[in-house]
Design a protein around this motif. Structure first.
Motif, short mmCIF file in Angstrom:
data_model
loop_
_atom_site.label_atom_id
_atom_site.label_comp_id
_atom_site.label_asym_id
_atom_site.label_seq_id
_atom_site.Cartn_x
_atom_site.Cartn_y
_atom_site.Cartn_z
N LEU A 231 -1.53 -0.93 -5.15
CA LEU A 231 -1.47 0.52 -5.08
C LEU A 231 0.01 0.99 -6.72
CD1 LEU A 231 -0.68 3.25 -3.08
CD2 LEU A 231 1.31 1.24 -2.54
N ALA A 232 -1.23 2.14 -6.69
CA ALA A 232 -0.51 2.77 -7.72
C ALA A 232 -0.01 4.32 -8.09
CB ALA A 232 -1.70 2.83 -8.64
N PHE A 233 0.79 4.31 -8.82
CA PHE A 233 1.90 5.87 -9.07
C PHE A 233 1.18 6.11 -10.31
CE2 PHE A 233 3.77 3.06 -4.93
CZ PHE A 233 2.85 4.68 -4.17
N PHE A 234 1.19 7.80 -9.88
CA PHE A 234 1.34 9.00 -11.09
C PHE A 234 2.81 9.89 -11.12
CE2 PHE A 234 -3.63 7.57 -11.44
CZ PHE A 234 -2.88 7.66 -12.80
N TRP B 96 0.47 13.08 10.45
CA TRP B 96 0.42 11.66 10.60
C TRP B 96 -1.41 11.51 9.75
CZ3 TRP B 96 -4.43 11.62 13.20
CH2 TRP B 96 -4.85 12.29 14.07
N VAL B 97 -1.88 12.57 9.61
CA VAL B 97 -2.95 12.05 9.30
C VAL B 97 -3.29 10.86 7.78
CG1 VAL B 97 -5.64 13.31 8.46
CG2 VAL B 97 -4.47 14.02 10.23
N GLN B 98 -3.02 11.34 6.81
CA GLN B 98 -3.28 11.04 5.49
C GLN B 98 -1.96 10.11 5.03
OE1 GLN B 98 -3.23 14.89 3.43
NE2 GLN B 98 -4.66 13.54 1.94
N HIS B 99 -1.95 8.81 4.76
CA HIS B 99 -1.41 7.31 4.79
C HIS B 99 -2.01 6.43 4.99
CE1 HIS B 99 -3.13 6.44 9.43
NE2 HIS B 99 -3.09 5.43 9.02
N LEU B 100 -0.77 5.71 4.47
CA LEU B 100 -1.27 4.08 3.83
C LEU B 100 -1.11 3.35 5.09
CD1 LEU B 100 -2.62 2.47 1.69
CD2 LEU B 100 -0.83 2.72 0.63
N ALA B 101 -2.21 2.08 5.25
CA ALA B 101 -2.03 1.18 6.49
C ALA B 101 -1.90 -0.11 5.90
CB ALA B 101 -2.86 1.42 7.75
N LEU B 102 -0.57 -0.44 6.02
CA LEU B 102 -0.59 -1.76 5.51
C LEU B 102 -0.43 -3.11 6.80
CD1 LEU B 102 1.43 -0.99 2.46
CD2 LEU B 102 0.07 -1.82 2.14
N GLU B 103 -1.22 -4.21 6.23
CA GLU B 103 -1.15 -4.93 6.95
C GLU B 103 -0.36 -6.08 7.05
OE1 GLU B 103 -3.96 -9.00 8.74
OE2 GLU B 103 -5.06 -6.89 8.09
N VAL B 104 0.60 -6.44 8.14
CA VAL B 104 1.70 -7.95 8.05
C VAL B 104 0.62 -9.20 8.74
CG1 VAL B 104 3.60 -6.16 7.56
CG2 VAL B 104 3.26 -6.36 9.55
N GLY B 105 1.70 -9.85 8.90
CA GLY B 105 1.36 -11.34 8.88
C GLY B 105 1.06 -11.67 10.55
N SER B 106 2.18 -10.88 10.96
CA SER B 106 2.48 -10.92 12.79
C SER B 106 3.19 -10.39 13.52
CB SER B 106 3.24 -12.63 12.67
OG SER B 106 4.27 -12.48 12.58
N MET B 107 3.26 -10.26 15.13
CA MET B 107 4.18 -9.41 15.23
C MET B 107 6.37 -9.90 14.94
SD MET B 107 3.49 -6.47 17.11
CE MET B 107 4.75 -6.07 17.73
N HIS C 141 -8.14 -0.51 -6.73
CA HIS C 141 -6.33 0.19 -6.71
C HIS C 141 -6.64 1.46 -6.52
CE1 HIS C 141 -7.41 1.79 -10.79
NE2 HIS C 141 -6.29 3.51 -10.32
N VAL C 142 -5.75 2.18 -5.42
CA VAL C 142 -5.28 2.96 -4.58
C VAL C 142 -4.15 4.36 -5.56
CG1 VAL C 142 -5.14 4.76 -2.78
CG2 VAL C 142 -6.01 2.04 -2.57
N ALA C 143 -4.18 5.26 -5.96
CA ALA C 143 -3.35 5.92 -6.34
C ALA C 143 -3.25 7.31 -5.89
CB ALA C 143 -3.60 6.10 -7.45
N TYR C 144 -1.79 7.05 -5.55
CA TYR C 144 -0.46 8.43 -5.10
C TYR C 144 -0.13 8.98 -6.43
CZ TYR C 144 -1.86 6.81 -0.62
OH TYR C 144 -3.19 6.69 0.45
N ARG C 145 0.67 9.81 -5.92
CA ARG C 145 1.82 10.51 -7.14
C ARG C 145 2.72 10.38 -6.37
NH1 ARG C 145 2.01 17.90 -8.78
NH2 ARG C 145 3.83 16.66 -9.70
#
Length: 181
Positions: A62-65, A82-93, A8-12
């Motif tokens: 994806l986790a949060f505290f 713009w640097v710190q972000h979470l990129a999530l993939e979708v299946g198509s345009m 998991h990836v955790a954010y606040r």
């Protein structure tokens, strides 16, 4: 040892309930789990928290505290937003464009689609100020091979010069007439 996958990836977050509801509504994630404690298990520090987990697809969590006794959350002011972000993939345009329509209709500011040649992306912020990217792959096997062939040379050049190597400049070059990327 070889890493199997991200556990998991955790954010606040500012508000766990608001965050879960936002990700369920806008990104169609399933709410998987909630854990709450008054003491941090790893450090034994007295610090109450709510830890929530969302299904980001294919075993990615994806986790949060929420940390109610800590100072208000902020961000690293030395790092551009713009640097710190979470990129999530979708299946198509088509999915990417439909997601943008839904987000905009919900009053969320969305940038893009931005053409990165091997994928196209939209960008927006969650209610906590975390930048999110939805990406649809558009690269060909040939493009990926060209990038793979130069990755180590690019890294080596960057490490010496701290200037952008030109090995993959083709990615951002204008397409020849009649051959849109």
């Amino acid at each position: 040892m070889k890493i199997k996958q991200i556990h998991h990836v955790a954010y606040r977050c500012k508000d766990a309930k608001e965050t879960v509801e936002w990700y369920v509504k806008h990104l169609n994630m399933n709410f998987v789990l909630a854990i709450a404690e008054d003491e941090v298990p790893s450090t034994k520090a007295p610090d109450p928290y709510m830890h929530v987990f969302l299904d980001a697809g294919q075993g990615n969590i994806l986790a949060f505290f929420e940390l109610p006794t800590q100072p208000e959350m902020g961000r690293d002011t030395n790092t551009p937003a713009w640097v710190q972000h979470l990129a999530l993939e979708v299946g198509s345009m088509d999915e990417l464009l439909a997601a943008k329509e839904r987000l905009v209709a919900a009053g969320i500011d969305v940038l893009g689609p931005v053409n990165h040649t091997i994928f196209k992306s939209i960008y927006f912020f969650d209610p906590n100020g975390h930048r999110l990217e939805l990406a649809a792959n558009t690269g060909t096997p040939d493009m990926m091979k060209k990038l793979d062939d130069v990755k180590w040379d690019m890294l080596e050049e960057w490490s010496k010069t701290k200037r952008a190597p030109r090995h993959a400049a083709w990615m951002h070059a204008p397409a020849p007439e009649g051959n849109a990327q």
